[in-house]
Design a protein around this motif. Sequence first.
Motif, PDB file in Angstrom:
ATOM      1  N   ILE A 235       0.901  33.872  35.460  1.00  0.00           N
ATOM      2  CA  ILE A 235      -0.056  34.861  35.955  1.00  0.00           C
ATOM      3  C   ILE A 235      -0.427  35.855  34.869  1.00  0.00           C
ATOM      4  CG2 ILE A 235      -0.407  36.723  37.620  1.00  0.00           C
ATOM      5  CD1 ILE A 235      -0.541  33.929  38.824  1.00  0.00           C
ATOM      6  N   ALA A 236       0.520  36.193  34.016  1.00  0.00           N
ATOM      7  CA  ALA A 236       0.264  37.153  32.946  1.00  0.00           C
ATOM      8  C   ALA A 236      -0.780  36.647  31.966  1.00  0.00           C
ATOM      9  CB  ALA A 236       1.567  37.476  32.211  1.00  0.00           C
ATOM     10  N   LYS A 237      -0.904  35.322  31.840  1.00  0.00           N
ATOM     11  CA  LYS A 237      -1.867  34.735  30.903  1.00  0.00           C
ATOM     12  C   LYS A 237      -3.293  34.783  31.428  1.00  0.00           C
ATOM     13  CE  LYS A 237      -1.081  30.773  29.195  1.00  0.00           C
ATOM     14  NZ  LYS A 237      -0.794  29.330  29.150  1.00  0.00           N
ATOM     15  N   LEU A 238      -3.465  34.966  32.716  1.00  0.00           N
ATOM     16  CA  LEU A 238      -4.783  34.842  33.336  1.00  0.00           C
ATOM     17  C   LEU A 238      -5.635  36.080  33.085  1.00  0.00           C
ATOM     18  CD1 LEU A 238      -3.753  33.361  36.810  1.00  0.00           C
ATOM     19  CD2 LEU A 238      -4.442  32.128  34.741  1.00  0.00           C
ATOM     20  N   PRO A 239      -6.948  35.919  33.132  1.00  0.00           N
ATOM     21  CA  PRO A 239      -7.833  37.091  33.022  1.00  0.00           C
ATOM     22  C   PRO A 239      -7.527  38.081  34.137  1.00  0.00           C
ATOM     23  CG  PRO A 239      -9.078  35.043  32.807  1.00  0.00           C
ATOM     24  CD  PRO A 239      -7.692  34.656  33.218  1.00  0.00           C
ATOM     25  N   SER A 240      -7.637  39.338  33.851  1.00  0.00           N
ATOM     26  CA  SER A 240      -7.274  40.370  34.821  1.00  0.00           C
ATOM     27  C   SER A 240      -8.087  40.271  36.108  1.00  0.00           C
ATOM     28  CB  SER A 240      -7.445  41.759  34.203  1.00  0.00           C
ATOM     29  OG  SER A 240      -8.789  41.946  33.765  1.00  0.00           O
ATOM     30  N   SER A 241      -9.322  39.777  36.017  1.00  0.00           N
ATOM     31  CA  SER A 241     -10.193  39.706  37.193  1.00  0.00           C
ATOM     32  C   SER A 241      -9.748  38.648  38.197  1.00  0.00           C
ATOM     33  CB  SER A 241     -11.632  39.413  36.768  1.00  0.00           C
ATOM     34  OG  SER A 241     -11.701  38.175  36.068  1.00  0.00           O
ATOM     35  N   THR A 242      -8.898  37.722  37.770  1.00  0.00           N
ATOM     36  CA  THR A 242      -8.484  36.630  38.664  1.00  0.00           C
ATOM     37  C   THR A 242      -6.999  36.653  39.005  1.00  0.00           C
ATOM     38  OG1 THR A 242      -8.094  35.133  36.804  1.00  0.00           O
ATOM     39  CG2 THR A 242     -10.312  35.141  37.755  1.00  0.00           C
ATOM     40  N   LYS A 243      -6.253  37.580  38.419  1.00  0.00           N
ATOM     41  CA  LYS A 243      -4.795  37.580  38.618  1.00  0.00           C
ATOM     42  C   LYS A 243      -4.422  37.735  40.094  1.00  0.00           C
ATOM     43  CE  LYS A 243      -3.278  39.190  34.073  1.00  0.00           C
ATOM     44  NZ  LYS A 243      -2.589  40.256  33.309  1.00  0.00           N
ATOM     45  N   ASP A 244      -5.060  38.675  40.767  1.00  0.00           N
ATOM     46  CA  ASP A 244      -4.704  38.927  42.171  1.00  0.00           C
ATOM     47  C   ASP A 244      -4.943  37.699  43.031  1.00  0.00           C
ATOM     48  OD1 ASP A 244      -3.967  41.483  41.545  1.00  0.00           O
ATOM     49  OD2 ASP A 244      -5.850  42.409  42.204  1.00  0.00           O
ATOM     50  N   PHE A 245      -6.106  37.058  42.861  1.00  0.00           N
ATOM     51  CA  PHE A 245      -6.421  35.884  43.674  1.00  0.00           C
ATOM     52  C   PHE A 245      -5.448  34.749  43.392  1.00  0.00           C
ATOM     53  CE2 PHE A 245      -8.361  31.783  44.385  1.00  0.00           C
ATOM     54  CZ  PHE A 245      -8.860  31.905  45.674  1.00  0.00           C
ATOM     55  N   MET A 246      -5.237  34.430  42.116  1.00  0.00           N
ATOM     56  CA  MET A 246      -4.388  33.284  41.785  1.00  0.00           C
ATOM     57  C   MET A 246      -2.942  33.537  42.176  1.00  0.00           C
ATOM     58  SD  MET A 246      -6.593  31.243  40.880  1.00  0.00           S
ATOM     59  CE  MET A 246      -5.356  29.964  40.712  1.00  0.00           C
ATOM     60  N   SER A 247      -2.484  34.777  42.068  1.00  0.00           N
ATOM     61  CA  SER A 247      -1.120  35.097  42.481  1.00  0.00           C
ATOM     62  C   SER A 247      -0.942  34.840  43.972  1.00  0.00           C
ATOM     63  CB  SER A 247      -0.793  36.547  42.146  1.00  0.00           C
ATOM     64  OG  SER A 247       0.509  36.884  42.587  1.00  0.00           O
ATOM     65  N   ASP A 248      -1.928  35.260  44.766  1.00  0.00           N
ATOM     66  CA  ASP A 248      -1.853  35.044  46.211  1.00  0.00           C
ATOM     67  C   ASP A 248      -2.032  33.566  46.566  1.00  0.00           C
ATOM     68  OD1 ASP A 248      -1.510  37.743  46.555  1.00  0.00           O
ATOM     69  OD2 ASP A 248      -3.611  38.143  47.062  1.00  0.00           O
ATOM     70  N   PHE A 249      -2.994  32.920  45.926  1.00  0.00           N
ATOM     71  CA  PHE A 249      -3.314  31.534  46.273  1.00  0.00           C
ATOM     72  C   PHE A 249      -2.163  30.586  45.958  1.00  0.00           C
ATOM     73  CE2 PHE A 249      -5.329  27.459  44.852  1.00  0.00           C
ATOM     74  CZ  PHE A 249      -5.583  26.970  46.127  1.00  0.00           C
ATOM     75  N   MET A 250      -1.547  30.752  44.794  1.00  0.00           N
ATOM     76  CA  MET A 250      -0.485  29.832  44.402  1.00  0.00           C
ATOM     77  C   MET A 250       0.806  30.075  45.178  1.00  0.00           C
ATOM     78  SD  MET A 250      -1.065  29.530  40.287  1.00  0.00           S
ATOM     79  CE  MET A 250       0.364  28.458  40.114  1.00  0.00           C
ATOM     80  N   ARG A 251       0.857  31.148  45.948  1.00  0.00           N
ATOM     81  CA  ARG A 251       2.010  31.407  46.820  1.00  0.00           C
ATOM     82  C   ARG A 251       1.764  30.944  48.258  1.00  0.00           C
ATOM     83  NH1 ARG A 251       6.488  31.962  43.800  1.00  0.00           N
ATOM     84  NH2 ARG A 251       6.574  33.882  42.578  1.00  0.00           N
ATOM     85  N   THR A 252       0.596  30.382  48.534  1.00  0.00           N
ATOM     86  CA  THR A 252       0.304  29.944  49.903  1.00  0.00           C
ATOM     87  C   THR A 252       1.058  28.658  50.229  1.00  0.00           C
ATOM     88  OG1 THR A 252      -1.642  28.656  49.236  1.00  0.00           O
ATOM     89  CG2 THR A 252      -1.994  30.969  49.847  1.00  0.00           C
ATOM     90  N   GLN A 253       1.308  28.463  51.500  1.00  0.00           N
ATOM     91  CA  GLN A 253       1.967  27.233  51.944  1.00  0.00           C
ATOM     92  C   GLN A 253       1.087  26.016  51.705  1.00  0.00           C
ATOM     93  OE1 GLN A 253       3.441  27.360  55.949  1.00  0.00           O
ATOM     94  NE2 GLN A 253       4.528  29.276  55.657  1.00  0.00           N
TER      95      GLN A 253
END
Length: 545
Positions: A453-471
């Motif tokens: 997540i730290a490598k990702l652009p700041s504009s997408t961190k929140d979305f990808m953090s939430d999405f990759m934690r989904t069931q």
Amino acid sequence: MSATENESLNSYSVANALKSKRIGKIFEHFVIVGIHPQTSYSQFGSVESRKEVVPNIIAEYPRGKKIPFEYLPHFCFPSGINVEAVEKTKSGSNYNEILFGQFSRVESSNNSYVFVMTGQENLYYGICVTESCPIQSRVMLPCEKREEEEKEEKEENDNRIPCDYFAPRCYCFLSRFPFFTVHFEVIYSILALERLRKVEDSCGLSEEDEYGSIHELLDSYYAKEPSMESERLEFQLPNLRAINFACSPGDEDKKLAEWGIASLFQTLSLNSIYAIYRSLLLEKQVLLISKDLGLLSRIGMSLIPLLKPFVLQGPFIPILPTVLHECLEAPVPYLYGIAKLPETDVLERLMKEVCIVWLESNKVHLPFKLATPPKEDLLLKPLKEIHKSIQLEKTTKPMRREAPGRFSLEITNIFRSYQNWLQDEFIFSNLPPSSPTSILDVIHSNEKFDEMIAKLPSSTKDFMSDFMRTQSFSMHSEKMQKILDKRISDGSFTPRKTKNLDIFGLREFAARASAALSPSSSPKLGGVSYPENYGKQEVSLSEIE
């Protein structure tokens, strides 16, 4: 990919791992739900003070076969049954207008709808058509008989009442097969025969076996057992045109999309659709509201194929009956549809925590902030053009209830392409460089997850953090890993060079195989030849599927 693997990838799953299995007869039950014809008018009182009446099954086919769904009548009438009082006149004009009104009312969206029920891990579709009729009118199928004396006494009492009481009856097929167009056509044919019977009866022309044609049609339809491998459904029913229906195996997603996607894009703005899509992808609670049950069910079902290859892991009930509104308090992601918001204490919580969509007014209530996915223009730009086209057709000519195939296929392909890009080009290209690394390693390791997540652009961190934690993301990744492991072990998988990084840790498999085999040859595993520079070759998720 084999049929078994395809099923493992949830190509038959609708939501929460519920399978739509094409087995058995084309329908399990045909029921007529409403108010029993023996019911006396006296219990309704004045029209102003009456309340919604609880629905009941008043006739069924085949008789004697147990219906395993306690709440089936409530799904047919999710808000109960409203009784309408019509003033009696000498000419009977008011009575006849309701009884023999235009048949197009029966085919209208609010009178033709589909609900979903589950039983013993199987998914069933309820295909419903409602039509208003006198409460005490005869039913086309056998129901409980009353004594002749009671009948005469009731008719004598009812003649003193200055009103005729009408209430809708629901004619419903319960089926494992999402062949909505065919099911509806059969029900419409049954109701057309019933109307003919009523006309003949009013003219004194009814035959002794006046319901024989309806029973013959049901017998013939019930005898159909479509093969799970059938590409087309072809048959002829009595009093009905020849049926020729495309039903390729595993195309449940396509059937749901064809049934509802045009309505979705006709009814809602693209901004509203995008908000619902992101809410579902991030496993938020989503509640659709409309008194038009046909619209409610079509739009609810159309959202499921837009998420593929991911599968909604929470409850999915496109039409939720009032008696089951306690489900709204479930602390899990869900997609529900209701006719109106409940006027109870739960309303406050819904307004604070749930994405609520009023379909007719195109109003979306978002009590939470939705993160922005990466490169959203890849999805929105092509959708804007097709949304504009559908809206233009809406203003020039009414669109049929089932969506034109060109729109449903094009729209689902756009969403699917974006989701494949999201996996292949974005998530897997940002895996931590430590080797071996698979996406499952990242999901199950907080340290590796944070590193990615730290490598990702700041504009997408929140979305990808939430999405990759989904069931849904986790479940799909695990199933893909299992299929990939199996195909590598049995030699049926050949990786191809792409610009993507290694998705599921294939470099580890190749490295183990290389160490165990002769160094003079390219490494092999299970009969599959891997190039010597395999550590720099990767595979796209879309290639596995």
